[in-house]
Design an enzyme around this catalytic site. Structure first.
Site, PDB file in Angstrom:
ATOM      1  N   HIS A  67       0.819  -1.215   0.000  1.00 25.60           N
ATOM      2  CA  HIS A  67       0.000   0.000   0.000  1.00 25.60           C
ATOM      3  C   HIS A  67       0.851   1.262   0.000  1.00 25.60           C
ATOM      4  CE1 HIS A  67       0.327  -0.539   4.502  1.00 25.60           C
ATOM      5  NE2 HIS A  67       0.426   0.779   4.458  1.00 25.60           N
ATOM      6  N   ASP A  98       0.658  -7.733   1.301  1.00 25.27           N
ATOM      7  CA  ASP A  98       1.009  -6.330   1.537  1.00 25.27           C
ATOM      8  C   ASP A  98       2.521  -6.106   1.591  1.00 25.27           C
ATOM      9  OD1 ASP A  98       0.706  -3.661   1.948  1.00 25.27           O
ATOM     10  OD2 ASP A  98      -0.121  -3.815   3.974  1.00 25.27           O
ATOM     11  N   SER A 181       4.567   4.139  10.143  1.00 25.99           N
ATOM     12  CA  SER A 181       5.328   2.921  10.432  1.00 25.99           C
ATOM     13  C   SER A 181       5.134   1.849   9.367  1.00 25.99           C
ATOM     14  CB  SER A 181       4.924   2.338  11.791  1.00 25.99           C
ATOM     15  OG  SER A 181       5.537   3.047  12.840  1.00 25.99           O
TER      16      SER A 181
END
Length: 267
Positions: A67, A98, A181
């Site tokens: 993402h 991801d 993060s």
């Protein structure tokens, strides 16, 4: 500005080892600044920050989340710990899980020499102390502590019309990670990455990490100059505990066979 490090009861030797480990690996962790210039495939136009880390310093490969490696037109920059900046190019974005990779030109770095952070998925286990190092809350460098508590957490659900992972477990620890993060390495005391930070709860301390087995596979193909073969059964699998599976019709003999072959399995 010295980042705040959460404290756990550790020996002086462990404290010193963490200190030396962090000093060694911090130059290999980057803040990522990216600007999406137009709406494309669920992602709106705008700017944001994230984290990545060097997984091949010779080829200039940085690992982060899918993402973050957005599919649409974008401008992306890596900022190293000495504030040296370099442009990034998309190298690979996994279509299902991801994670993704950026590429930079190592020859463009003049005043810092990042080293490779080894990916060590085999070292992930419940109870190990970890630190999540990255651009938490846009602060460029934060060091968050935790202990791996689960290796079988269902994938986080980010909602409708948003990026969602599937067909994998996630790890979980109470590390209190927040925006920025994404893409941070989840490090053990030897400075090796045991997972990839992906998400966290906004009203709790829980943080969620992507296992690295598939990441290692993809990186190996990239390093050998090969395309990454991917496929799908076009099915989203769900996990159920053995108790729930029995209520759904799991036979006692099948359960006994599964438990004997996979003694650590819970479903």
């Amino acid at each position: 500005e010295i980042p705040q490090i959460s404290s756990f009861p550790t020996s002086r030797i462990e404290d010193d080892q963490w200190k030396h480990t962090l000093e060694r690996i911090i130059p290999s962790i980057v803040s990522i600044k990216f600007m999406t210039v137009r709406f494309f495939n669920l992602y709106k136009a705008g700017s944001s920050v994230a984290t990545g880390f060097v997984v091949d310093h010779e080829r200039g490969i940085i690992l982060t989340n899918a993402h973050v490696v957005r599919p649409g037109p974008s401008i992306v920059t890596a900022v190293f710990s000495n504030y040296e900046e370099t442009p990034l190019e998309r190298l690979y974005r996994d279509p299902e899980h991801d994670f993704g990779f950026f590429k930079y030109d190592p020859s463009k770095l003049k005043f810092i020499s990042p080293q490779t952070i080894r990916l060590a998925p085999e070292k992930a286990r419940v109870g190990i102390q970890i630190k999540v190092v990255g651009n938490d809350a846009g602060e460029k460098l934060s060091i968050l502590s935790g202990i791996l508590a689960r290796l079988d957490r269902p994938v986080p659900n980010y909602g409708t019309n948003k990026y969602n992972d599937y067909n994998t477990f996630y790890y979980q620890a109470a590390s209190m990670t927040s925006g920025g993060s994404s893409g941070s390495p989840v490090l053990d005391i030897e400075g090796e990455a045991v997972a990839l930070n992906a998400a966290g709860k906004t009203r709790a301390a829980s943080s969620f990490f992507l296992p690295l087995e598939r990441v290692v596979r993809a990186l190996t193909f990239l390093q050998n100059g090969h395309p990454i073969p991917r496929g799908t059964l076009q099915v989203v699998f769900g996990f159920e505990t053995f108790d729930e599976a029995r209520r759904l019709g799991l036979r006692e003999g099948t359960e006994a066979e599964l438990r004997s072959k996979l003694p650590n399995s819970t479903g």
